[in-house]
Enzyme design. Structure first.
Site, mmCIF file in Angstrom:
data_model
loop_
_atom_site.group_PDB
_atom_site.id
_atom_site.type_symbol
_atom_site.label_atom_id
_atom_site.label_comp_id
_atom_site.label_asym_id
_atom_site.label_seq_id
_atom_site.Cartn_x
_atom_site.Cartn_y
_atom_site.Cartn_z
ATOM 1 N N CYS A 148 36.980 4.379 34.256
ATOM 2 C CA CYS A 148 37.251 4.091 33.021
ATOM 3 C C CYS A 148 35.991 3.616 32.856
ATOM 4 O O CYS A 148 34.635 2.991 33.574
ATOM 5 C CB CYS A 148 38.484 3.172 33.271
ATOM 6 S SG CYS A 148 38.263 1.707 33.649
ATOM 7 N N CYS A 199 35.196 0.480 35.156
ATOM 8 C CA CYS A 199 33.511 1.047 36.209
ATOM 9 C C CYS A 199 32.912 1.217 35.852
ATOM 10 O O CYS A 199 31.734 0.184 36.795
ATOM 11 C CB CYS A 199 34.365 1.865 37.282
ATOM 12 S SG CYS A 199 36.045 2.622 37.155
ATOM 13 N N CYS A 215 8.179 17.323 70.208
ATOM 14 C CA CYS A 215 8.717 15.857 70.835
ATOM 15 C C CYS A 215 9.812 14.892 69.882
ATOM 16 O O CYS A 215 9.674 15.452 68.303
ATOM 17 C CB CYS A 215 7.635 14.977 71.606
ATOM 18 S SG CYS A 215 6.677 13.702 70.258
ATOM 19 N N CYS A 238 7.343 13.817 67.414
ATOM 20 C CA CYS A 238 7.317 14.815 65.727
ATOM 21 C C CYS A 238 8.913 14.558 64.386
ATOM 22 O O CYS A 238 8.080 14.381 63.458
ATOM 23 C CB CYS A 238 7.735 16.255 66.325
ATOM 24 S SG CYS A 238 6.033 16.657 67.633
ATOM 25 N N ASP A 246 2.486 14.818 7.888
ATOM 26 C CA ASP A 246 1.078 15.768 8.713
ATOM 27 C C ASP A 246 0.878 16.601 7.945
ATOM 28 O O ASP A 246 1.883 17.957 7.874
ATOM 29 C CB ASP A 246 0.992 15.814 9.914
ATOM 30 C CG ASP A 246 -0.522 15.974 9.928
ATOM 31 O OD1 ASP A 246 -1.543 15.407 8.986
ATOM 32 O OD2 ASP A 246 -0.912 16.788 11.120
ATOM 33 N N ASP A 293 1.537 16.822 14.929
ATOM 34 C CA ASP A 293 1.555 18.217 15.934
ATOM 35 C C ASP A 293 0.824 17.665 16.348
ATOM 36 O O ASP A 293 0.144 18.152 17.421
ATOM 37 C CB ASP A 293 1.735 19.108 15.089
ATOM 38 C CG ASP A 293 0.698 19.506 14.646
ATOM 39 O OD1 ASP A 293 -0.174 19.067 14.546
ATOM 40 O OD2 ASP A 293 0.117 20.605 14.493
ATOM 41 N N ASP A 298 -2.097 12.534 15.697
ATOM 42 C CA ASP A 298 -0.849 12.290 14.985
ATOM 43 C C ASP A 298 -0.037 10.906 16.096
ATOM 44 O O ASP A 298 0.859 9.956 15.366
ATOM 45 C CB ASP A 298 0.687 13.194 14.435
ATOM 46 C CG ASP A 298 -0.167 14.469 13.608
ATOM 47 O OD1 ASP A 298 -0.709 13.324 12.448
ATOM 48 O OD2 ASP A 298 -0.406 15.005 13.816
#
Length: 813
Positions: A23, A26, A91, A94, A508, A708, A712
């Site tokens: 809920c 929580c 080994c 690594c 624009d 765009d 702008d």
């Protein structure tokens, strides 16, 4: 998909999925717990998405510490897992080196390397780091890695699907055990006395045997949740359920044990109350989980667009690999009918590509060498060989998915109110329940413990704040998801809320209202020249010019008019004047007034027409053949076909529409008239656009800027809402709050409508969630609500809120 890690010099952002929340209390507790961590700047937890977004200082804390904090609060952080086969290890050093290297990657939650098995088991954030990134990291360290074959096991099931199946099983077991108890309860009423009841179901020990597994096995999740909440000095829905059902169960157990050795035939038992309550709550949670799963439909649809495999040519050999393993620079071959797996540039081949998933345009786009292609678009015909430029989380589709996920995971300001209420709600309800019990036990029916207990249980159960916690996030998820399907990407819940306040839209001009590229608009031959001959001569003359206006003329003549052009025998570009060419033995001049004046060619007969074209915002050029005026030809940046209709719709919605441009006022006003725009701000320098937006805001207006281009970006960031046209630049889209993927102004009105409908939906949810509690609690306290009915009402409230939010997924614009 899990989340996103955004790194900067000082801060990082981690988005982690959380399991175990029941809920809003929580979610609030996790938020408070995370904010107490040193280095955590902000923490937002979304109950509906089951995710946490945390901004933190990586020098003071880490993802592991954040994860540990969440787990210490009694919840768990889920992760995607992959098994890698490692070769080259010799080994233990690594193995340790690889383990450390993988754990350093942002997005890797845990990596374990097994030297004996030569494998690495990695828990990771699939939206930030992919399998290919993990493999590359291992290879950087000097080893080889590959994804282990998963055999016949198939892909890992979705976590939510697994949880739904588990809850379904629990519900049916609980229902089967509770049904006999419900039968015995129903047959007790005077108006149902005709219902036959087996004698054995009246036996308190049989009832105990049926109720116990429901209470402690099926209902264990409520006890666990309540314990974790109380241990962290808070309370949630689980506390209410555990208190209510335990009171009914343990009182009934006490009465059952007390009856040993007595000859009492009728006992006041409430085993059916606790069992039926748990069953009903499980049913509500099951419906809720399924509905919440549907509210993530937009993300699944977007993810479903991705190609699963790619045909890659390596060392001259074509191999098919998972798309996650494609690397930048790979040569990818795409056959007709296949999805393009990654973003890239065409190296060989020609084809038409269906980009409707991104642009909304149903007409395929022609692609050839040098053209960019986007992952998840469909190659219609012809084989394409493309060079992969963006893979994994860098692709356009992955970025769209990230934006949608962030929007769904973010909090709208209106949600803070619901969170505040939820945080104090449970303790208040417990207090009301205790008070209800005392009033009934001491004053209304003195000494009648069972009756007083029943009323208190009803109060506890009816008051669960689940619906309140789900009211806002489910609407945000459904609304932003549906908007994404319509090509509108909200970057956050706050923008989805703010957009419904807008009253002024600043547009624009170039690329927003207009197409952003010049087109041939007028052909006016003069004297004895036919249109066909005029176009042939002018088109051939302009064919060798690299000027954008010349290219627009040639494109218009060949594509719009369908005229085939011959080659010139000579060509000369005259800077500032125009061009001179010889076509089929004729000298052709195309250019400005100054070009005609220089060659002493009179253009007086068409001077008025030329001026008229220029007043209409067009660029007009004069043409002469063999020293004689041949006519006029004009080009212009024409408005998009949808612009006028979109602007009319915005006006009908009560918006003030303003066009802002750096062009001269004459051209700007001509375009504005054609588009139906009444207000124009012209001759504005790029840096002045943000200032103009501020002036409007100072007048008390709520302003959206739609643009765009790079110029702008400041205005987009300054406006209350910045909307970037999706066909524009990345800079504009980064600065904007909303991206309009389809590149049309119609999406501006659609975005505002989606915002208004989402906010209206949220308000409906909050009203009904609060109404359930404010009306239900006093009704239960007065004694008009049986506990089992309270449980049903509580379950229904959560389900109804989620189902109401899901109506947004069916919105048609």
């Amino acid at each position: 998909m899990m989340g996103e890690y955004l790194m900067s010099a000082k801060t990082a952002e981690a988005t982690l999925p959380i399991a175990g929340m029941t809920c809003a209390a929580c979610a609030l507790r996790i938020e408070k717990g995370l904010k107490k961590l040193d280095g955590v700047e902000t923490a937002n937890v979304n109950l509906a998405l089951e995710k946490s977004a945390v901004v933190y200082d990586p020098t003071k804390t880490s993802v592991d510490e954040i994860r540990g904090k969440i787990e210490s609060l009694g919840y768990s952080v889920a992760a995607d897992k992959v098994e890698l086969s490692i070769t080259g290890m010799t080994c233990a050093a690594c193995a340790t080196r690889i383990e450390k290297g993988l754990n350093k990657l942002p997005g890797v939650l845990k990596a374990n390397v097994n030297l004996a098995l030569e494998t690495a088991s990695v828990e990771y954030d699939s939206s930030h780091v992919g399998v290919s990134d993990l493999i590359r990291q291992v290879e950087k360290l000097g080893y080889q890695a590959a994804r282990r074959d998963e055999g016949d096991s198939g892909a890992e099931q979705d976590r939510r699907t697994i949880e739904i199946k588990r809850q379904t099983r629990k519900f049916w077991v609980s229902a089967i055990l509770s049904l006999p108890l419900l039968w015995s309860m129903v047959s007790h009423f005077s108006f149902t006395s005709f219902i036959w009841l087996p004698e054995i179901l009246m036996n308190p020990w049989v009832q105990l045997a049926l109720a116990t597994p429901v209470q402690f096995v099926i209902g264990a999740q409520f006890y666990i949740g309540a314990y974790k909440a109380l241990r962290n000095k808070s309370a949630n829905m689980d506390v209410l359920v555990a208190l209510g059902t335990s009171a009914a169960y343990f009182y009934s157990l006490y009465v059952t044990i007390s009856s040993i050795g007595s000859h009492m035939q009728m006992l006041d038992l409430y085993f059916e109350t606790s069992a039926v309550l748990i069953t009903l709550i499980l049913l509500g949670k099951l419906f809720e989980a399924r509905a919440k799963g549907r509210s993530s439909e937009a993300i699944r649809k977007l993810m479903g667009l991705q190609a699963k495999t790619a045909s890659v040519i390596r060392d001259g050999v074509e191999i098919v690999i998972p798309v996650e393993e494609v690397r930048p620079g790979d040569l990818v071959q795409v056959k007709p009918g296949e999805k393009i797996p990654v973003d890239g540039v065409v190296l060989e081949g020609q084809s038409a590509v269906d980009e409707s998933m991104l642009t909304g345009e149903s007409i395929p786009v022609d692609k050839a060498a040098g053209d960019n292609v986007i992952g998840a678009t469909i190659n219609k015909n012809g084989v394409l060989k493309i060079k992969a430029t963006k893979v994994g989380k860098e692709t356009a589709l992955a970025q769209i998915i990230r934006v949608v996920e962030e929007a769904q995971g973010s909090k709208a300001p209106i949600q803070r109110m619901a969170d505040s209420i939820s945080g104090i709600f449970v303790p208040i309800v417990v207090g009301i329940a205790v008070l209800t019990f005392l009033i009934w036990f001491l004053l209304v029916i003195p000494g009648n413990f069972p009756e007083a207990l029943e009323k208190a249980i009803a109060v506890l159960v009816i008051a669960c704040p689940c619906a309140l916690g789900l009211a806002t996030p489910t609407s945000i998820m459904a609304g932003s998801g549906r908007a994404a399907e319509l090509g509108i990407l909200f970057k956050g819940g706050e923008h989805l809320e703010t957009a419904h306040h807008l009253d002024t839209i600043v547009l624009d001009k170039t690329g927003t209202v207009t197409k952003g590229e010049p087109e041939l608009t007028d052909v006016l031959p003069y004297a004895d020249f036919s249109k066909q001959i005029f176009l042939e001569l002018v088109g051939a003359a302009e064919k060798n010019s690299e000027h954008p206006l010349a290219q627009a003329i040639v494109k218009g003549i060949t594509e719009q008019e369908g005229v085939a052009l011959e080659n010139t025998t000579s060509f000369e570009a005259i800077p500032g004047y125009g061009i001179r060419a010889v076509v089929k033995g004729h000298e052709v001049l195309v250019g400005t007034r100054r070009l005609m004046e220089r060659d002493q060619i009179s253009f007086e007969p068409v001077a008025e027409q030329m001026l008229s074209l220029e007043k209409a915002g067009k660029t007009a050029m004069l043409a002469a053949v063999d020293g004689q005026l041949a006519g006029l030809i004009a080009v212009a940046d024409t408005i998009k076909p949808s612009s006028r209709k979109a602007i009319e719709r915005l006006k009908e919605m009560g918006m003030t529409v303003i066009m802002m441009t750096g062009d001269n006022r004459q051209t700007a006003e001509a375009i504005a008239r054609e588009a139906g725009i009444d207000h124009v701000i012209a001759e504005v320098l790029p840096e002045g656009k943000a200032t103009e937006v501020k002036k409007l805001q100072e007048q008390g207006k709520k302003v959206a800027m739609v643009g765009d281009g790079i110029n702008d970006a400041p205005a987009l960031a300054t406006a209350d809402i910045g909307m970037a046209i999706g066909t524009g630049t990345d800079v504009a889209m980064e600065a904007a709050d909303i991206t309009l993927m389809r590149g049309e102004l119609t999406s501006v009105a659609d975005a505002i409508v989606m915002s208004k409908r989402t906010i209206r939906n949220i308000k409906q949810n909050l009203f009904w969630a609060l109404a359930y509690n404010t009306l239900g609690i006093p009704v239960a306290a007065i004694g008009f609500l049986a506990p089992w009915l309270a449980g049903a009402a509580m379950a229904f409230s959560s389900v109804s809120v989620v189902l109401n939010a899901l109506r947004l997924q069916r919105v048609k614009l």
